[in-house]
Scaffold this motif. Structure first.
Motif, PDB file in Angstrom:
ATOM      1  N   LEU A 159       0.902  -1.491   0.035  1.00 30.04           N
ATOM      2  CA  LEU A 159      -0.186  -0.013   0.061  1.00 30.04           C
ATOM      3  C   LEU A 159       0.794   1.171  -0.483  1.00 30.04           C
ATOM      4  CD1 LEU A 159      -2.254   1.523   0.153  1.00 30.04           C
ATOM      5  CD2 LEU A 159      -2.413   1.430   2.987  1.00 30.04           C
ATOM      6  N   CYS A 217      -4.158  -4.870   3.706  1.00 30.15           N
ATOM      7  CA  CYS A 217      -3.219  -3.490   4.071  1.00 30.15           C
ATOM      8  C   CYS A 217      -3.293  -2.901   5.007  1.00 30.15           C
ATOM      9  CB  CYS A 217      -2.926  -2.572   2.469  1.00 30.15           C
ATOM     10  SG  CYS A 217      -4.545  -2.374   1.820  1.00 30.15           S
ATOM     11  N   GLY A 218      -4.432  -2.585   5.651  1.00 28.24           N
ATOM     12  CA  GLY A 218      -5.058  -2.232   6.943  1.00 28.24           C
ATOM     13  C   GLY A 218      -4.351  -2.714   8.388  1.00 28.24           C
ATOM     14  N   ARG A 265      -0.132   4.885  -0.190  1.00 36.00           N
ATOM     15  CA  ARG A 265      -1.457   5.940   0.593  1.00 36.00           C
ATOM     16  C   ARG A 265      -0.180   6.788  -0.649  1.00 36.00           C
ATOM     17  NH1 ARG A 265      -0.858   3.639   5.547  1.00 36.00           N
ATOM     18  NH2 ARG A 265      -3.635   2.606   5.931  1.00 36.00           N
ATOM     19  N   ASP A 314      -6.897   9.298  -1.722  1.00 41.16           N
ATOM     20  CA  ASP A 314      -8.481   8.246  -0.492  1.00 41.16           C
ATOM     21  C   ASP A 314      -7.892   9.482   0.563  1.00 41.16           C
ATOM     22  OD1 ASP A 314     -10.535   7.649   0.475  1.00 41.16           O
ATOM     23  OD2 ASP A 314      -9.501   5.699   1.012  1.00 41.16           O
ATOM     24  N   ARG A 341     -15.006  11.325  -0.700  1.00 47.56           N
ATOM     25  CA  ARG A 341     -13.575  10.160  -1.109  1.00 47.56           C
ATOM     26  C   ARG A 341     -13.208   8.982  -1.912  1.00 47.56           C
ATOM     27  NH1 ARG A 341     -13.245   6.735   4.909  1.00 47.56           N
ATOM     28  NH2 ARG A 341     -11.503   5.909   3.227  1.00 47.56           N
ATOM     29  N   ARG A 382      -2.237   3.225  -4.079  1.00 48.62           N
ATOM     30  CA  ARG A 382      -3.505   3.456  -4.326  1.00 48.62           C
ATOM     31  C   ARG A 382      -3.676   5.278  -4.724  1.00 48.62           C
ATOM     32  NH1 ARG A 382      -6.190   3.783   1.311  1.00 48.62           N
ATOM     33  NH2 ARG A 382      -5.039   5.706   1.658  1.00 48.62           N
ATOM     34  N   MET A 414      -9.468  -1.922  -3.329  1.00 50.13           N
ATOM     35  CA  MET A 414      -9.383  -2.028  -1.954  1.00 50.13           C
ATOM     36  C   MET A 414     -10.595  -2.738  -1.817  1.00 50.13           C
ATOM     37  SD  MET A 414      -7.016   0.776  -0.156  1.00 50.13           S
ATOM     38  CE  MET A 414      -7.322  -0.413   1.392  1.00 50.13           C
ATOM     39  N   GLU A 447     -12.626  -3.071   1.333  1.00 51.35           N
ATOM     40  CA  GLU A 447     -12.999  -1.955   2.558  1.00 51.35           C
ATOM     41  C   GLU A 447     -14.657  -0.738   3.132  1.00 51.35           C
ATOM     42  OE1 GLU A 447     -10.039   1.388   2.457  1.00 51.35           O
ATOM     43  OE2 GLU A 447     -10.838   2.190   0.573  1.00 51.35           O
ATOM     44  N   GLY A 476      -8.850  -3.622   3.172  1.00 51.08           N
ATOM     45  CA  GLY A 476      -8.334  -2.223   3.987  1.00 51.08           C
ATOM     46  C   GLY A 476      -9.215  -2.629   5.391  1.00 51.08           C
ATOM     47  N   THR A 477      -8.702  -3.150   5.995  1.00 47.61           N
ATOM     48  CA  THR A 477      -9.381  -4.076   7.381  1.00 47.61           C
ATOM     49  C   THR A 477      -9.687  -2.151   8.410  1.00 47.61           C
ATOM     50  OG1 THR A 477      -7.325  -4.655   8.320  1.00 47.61           O
ATOM     51  CG2 THR A 477      -9.049  -6.016   6.414  1.00 47.61           C
ATOM     52  N   ASN A 478      -9.115  -1.086   8.585  1.00 49.74           N
ATOM     53  CA  ASN A 478      -9.494   0.024   8.902  1.00 49.74           C
ATOM     54  C   ASN A 478     -10.616  -0.053   8.772  1.00 49.74           C
ATOM     55  OD1 ASN A 478      -6.220  -1.096   9.552  1.00 49.74           O
ATOM     56  ND2 ASN A 478      -5.636   1.239   8.369  1.00 49.74           N
ATOM     57  N   ASP A 479     -10.827   0.464   7.202  1.00 52.08           N
ATOM     58  CA  ASP A 479     -12.001   0.571   6.757  1.00 52.08           C
ATOM     59  C   ASP A 479     -12.903  -0.271   6.896  1.00 52.08           C
ATOM     60  OD1 ASP A 479     -12.116   4.021   6.326  1.00 52.08           O
ATOM     61  OD2 ASP A 479     -11.086   3.489   4.778  1.00 52.08           O
ATOM     62  N   ARG A 505     -13.556   4.870  13.255  1.00 54.77           N
ATOM     63  CA  ARG A 505     -11.904   4.530  13.290  1.00 54.77           C
ATOM     64  C   ARG A 505     -11.577   5.697  13.984  1.00 54.77           C
ATOM     65  NH1 ARG A 505      -9.796   4.373   7.732  1.00 54.77           N
ATOM     66  NH2 ARG A 505      -7.374   4.815   8.903  1.00 54.77           N
TER      67      ARG A 505
HETATM   68  C1  PEP Z   1      -7.762   0.648   5.161  1.00 60.70           C
HETATM   69  O1  PEP Z   1      -8.763   1.560   5.557  1.00 60.70           O
HETATM   70  O2  PEP Z   1      -7.774  -0.239   5.839  1.00 60.70           O
HETATM   71  C2  PEP Z   1      -6.378   1.192   4.365  1.00 60.70           C
HETATM   72  C3  PEP Z   1      -5.833   0.635   4.261  1.00 60.70           C
HETATM   73  O3  PEP Z   1      -6.680   2.601   4.349  1.00 60.70           O
HETATM   74  P1  PEP Z   1      -6.120   3.582   5.074  1.00 60.70           P
HETATM   75  O4  PEP Z   1      -6.313   3.251   5.822  1.00 60.70           O
HETATM   76  O5  PEP Z   1      -5.661   4.866   4.200  1.00 60.70           O
HETATM   77  O6  PEP Z   1      -7.999   4.310   5.474  1.00 60.70           O
END
Ligand code: PEP
Ligand code: MG
Length: 361
Positions: free
Chosen positions: A46, A318-319, A48, A107, A152, A104, A230, A232, A253-256, A266
């Motif tokens: 990733l 990639c989170g 960014r 975003d 976004r 990526r 992604m 996500e 994208g496990t954060n989102d 988050r």
């Molecule tokens: C995610 O959402 O997991 C991600 C890797 O993207 P970002 O943290 O940049 O939103």
């Protein structure tokens, strides 16, 4: 730069003999890439691109682009941003020496780029040749109530295709240059963020291929590249078979995905998740260690559906979870191809991947 040596390097080499998962890194600067390679990263999972535009030399043009009132104004701001963006990718491709690099496309939650102070309004008013009040008015109009669910990711690319066109041109021009100079083919993987609908991905993939053809014709040379998405948003996981028709790879994208599946911001989770852990409602912070029963099941389903539609679909994560040992064990179990972790977590990821492979065996 730190380097692995002595017993640490030996243990890592043992781990590498046993792991199946590839280990990539989340890196957006040449320094990140150098460091991650020293720690054993086998590619960038990733890159960014948002933070690149916070650079002092670019933020003004970026803000002009965001506040532009017409496509012409936007394109003129993007023309100013192209050379440095090309250099960003060039340096990363050079350091990664032909290893896979997933870039990526932009975003940003838009609010992060909006001007806030009087001096920023004044500077923009001068640069754009419009009244300060007009700048302020445009900034107010762009402010969103819920930016993380707002304009976004790919939504930006759908509404303003010229943004992704500039980035794609920068990627192709940089990849062609480094391929010619280093004699090693650069094969960029271009990743679209926040996709939820197959048509979003198809539309943007078509646009990227059009830019590629223009650049390849201009230069009389071609390179290979792939376009992926992604995953996500829960909807993306649900329609993964359709996304895999045009998407050549998925990166979770496990954060989102955690934010949108659990409905927990988050950015604000810290206020109450501690109490949830203390009261035994959850075992671990789901933003640190994958919520296997919820987010994990979505990832498993998306991987299965995706590979049914495209058997050679490349799958990664990639989170932040890509550097968490328990989450890495889950990634091994469901057969992902790689995990991507921040540079300093690459050694942990190598070790955890080996441990997971040995456990599975
Ligand atoms: C995610 O959402 O997991 C991600 C890797 O993207 P970002 O943290 O940049 O939103
Ligand atoms: Mg995200």
């Amino acid at each position: 730069l730190p380097k692995l040596s002595g017993d640490f390097a030996t243990v890592m080499a043992w781990a590498d003999k046993h792991r199946r998962l590839k280990i990539r890194t989340n890196a957006e600067t040449p320094l990140d890439c150098e460091m991650a390679r020293r720690f054993g990263a086998e590619g960038v999972g990733l890159c960014r691109t948002e933070h690149m535009f916070f650079d002092e030399s670019r933020i003004l043009a970026m803000r002009q682009m965001i506040l532009a009132d017409s496509e012409k104004e936007r394109r003129s701001a993007l023309d100013q941003l192209l050379p440095e963006q090309r250099t960003d990718f060039r340096r990363i491709f050079e350091i990664m020496e032909g290893l896979p690099v997933t870039i990526r496309l932009l975003d940003p939650p838009l609010h992060e780029f909006l001007p806030h102070t009087d001096s920023e309004f004044t500077e923009l008013s001068r640069a754009m040749g419009i009244d300060v009040e007009q700048v302020r008015h445009r900034a107010i109009e762009l402010a969103e109530t819920n930016p993380m669910l707002g304009h976004r990711g790919c939504r930006l690319g759908v509404v303003y295709p010229e943004i992704y066109e500039m980035q794609a041109r920068a990627i192709f021009e940089a990849a062609l240059a480094v391929t010619a100079e280093a004699g090693k083919a650069v094969f960029p993987e271009i990743m679209i963020p926040l996709v939820g609908m197959p048509r979003e991905l198809e539309t943007l993939k078509d646009a990227l291929h059009k830019v590629a053809e223009i650049v390849f014709t201009e230069q009389g040379r071609r390179i290979g590249f792939s376009v992926g998405t992604m995953i996500e948003l829960p909807r993306a996981a649900l329609v993964a078979d359709e996304l895999a028709v045009s998407g050549e790879f998925f990166s979770f994208g496990t954060n989102d995905l955690t934010q949108t599946t659990l409905g927990i911001s988050r950015d604000d989770a810290a206020r109450f998740l501690g109490a949830y852990v203390d009261k035994g409602i959850i075992a671990k912070d789901p933003f640190v260690s994958l919520d296997i029963d919820g987010v994990g099941r979505l990832i498993e389903m998306a991987s299965r559906k995706g590979r049914e539609a495209r058997p050679d679909l490349k799958l990664g994560i990639c989170g932040e979870h890509g550097g968490d040992p328990a989450s890495i064990a889950f990634c091994e179990e469901i057969g992902l191809d790689y995990v991507s972790a921040s540079p300093f977590r690459v050694p942990i990821a190598r070790l955890a991947a080996a441990q997971a492979a040995l456990t599975a065996a």
